[in-house]
Design a protein around this motif. Structure first.
Motif, short mmCIF file in Angstrom:
data_model
loop_
_atom_site.label_atom_id
_atom_site.label_comp_id
_atom_site.label_asym_id
_atom_site.label_seq_id
_atom_site.Cartn_x
_atom_site.Cartn_y
_atom_site.Cartn_z
N ALA A 22 8.71 41.26 50.90
CA ALA A 22 9.45 40.31 51.74
C ALA A 22 8.55 39.17 52.20
N MET A 23 7.26 39.46 52.40
CA MET A 23 6.36 38.44 52.92
C MET A 23 5.90 37.45 51.85
N ILE A 24 5.52 37.96 50.67
CA ILE A 24 4.91 37.06 49.68
C ILE A 24 5.70 36.96 48.37
N LYS A 74 14.66 43.82 43.05
CA LYS A 74 14.84 42.48 43.62
C LYS A 74 15.79 42.59 44.81
N PRO A 75 15.41 42.00 45.94
CA PRO A 75 16.27 42.05 47.12
C PRO A 75 17.55 41.24 46.89
N LEU A 76 18.57 41.54 47.67
CA LEU A 76 19.84 40.83 47.55
C LEU A 76 19.71 39.36 47.91
N ASN A 77 18.95 39.06 48.97
CA ASN A 77 18.81 37.68 49.43
C ASN A 77 17.32 37.33 49.43
N ASP A 78 16.84 36.84 48.30
CA ASP A 78 15.42 36.54 48.17
C ASP A 78 15.14 35.03 48.27
N ASP A 79 16.17 34.25 48.51
CA ASP A 79 16.02 32.80 48.51
C ASP A 79 15.59 32.23 49.85
N ILE A 80 15.87 32.95 50.94
CA ILE A 80 15.54 32.45 52.28
C ILE A 80 14.16 32.98 52.67
N PRO A 81 13.19 32.09 52.91
CA PRO A 81 11.85 32.57 53.31
C PRO A 81 11.86 33.13 54.73
#
Length: 110
Positions: A22-24, A74-81
């Motif tokens: 999630a962080m990088i 892969k996470p469901l929402n990987d587009d929002i940092p």
């Protein structure tokens, strides 16, 4: 605390792997690949340099190689940092995990 700290190791399917992902992002797979070798090396260092029982680190290194080889979903929402607050929380989480581990957590006396 030891079990929680071991679960926070940033590799594969462990909670630490999820936090690091999630962080990088995708770069976490590189760390997940290198970390088993680092733990096995740590085990040999503890065993042969410090003359203590480092088998636990070798075991965890071998176990983590299985976790790292399975990859990370892969996470469901990987587009929002992540925001600065969540990044700081991730850093604090890993810091607390490191503070809960010693090189030789179990010592058996004869």
């Amino acid at each position: 605390m030891l079990v929680t700290a071991l679960n926070l190791i940033p590799s594969g399917q462990l909670d630490g792997g999820h936090v690091l992902r999630a962080m990088i992002g995708e770069k976490a797979s590189h760390i997940s690949t290198l970390l088993p070798f680092a733990l096995i090396s740590l085990g040999f260092y503890v065993t042969y340099i410090q003359n203590r029982d480092g088998f636990m680190w070798v075991f965890w290194g071998l176990l983590l190689s299985l976790f790292a080889s399975s990859g990370h979903p892969k996470p469901l929402n990987d587009d929002i940092p992540l925001g600065k607050g969540r990044m700081a929380l991730g850093i604090i989480t890993f810091t607390l995990g490191i503070l809960c581990i010693t090189l030789v957590p179990f010592q058996f006396q004869n």
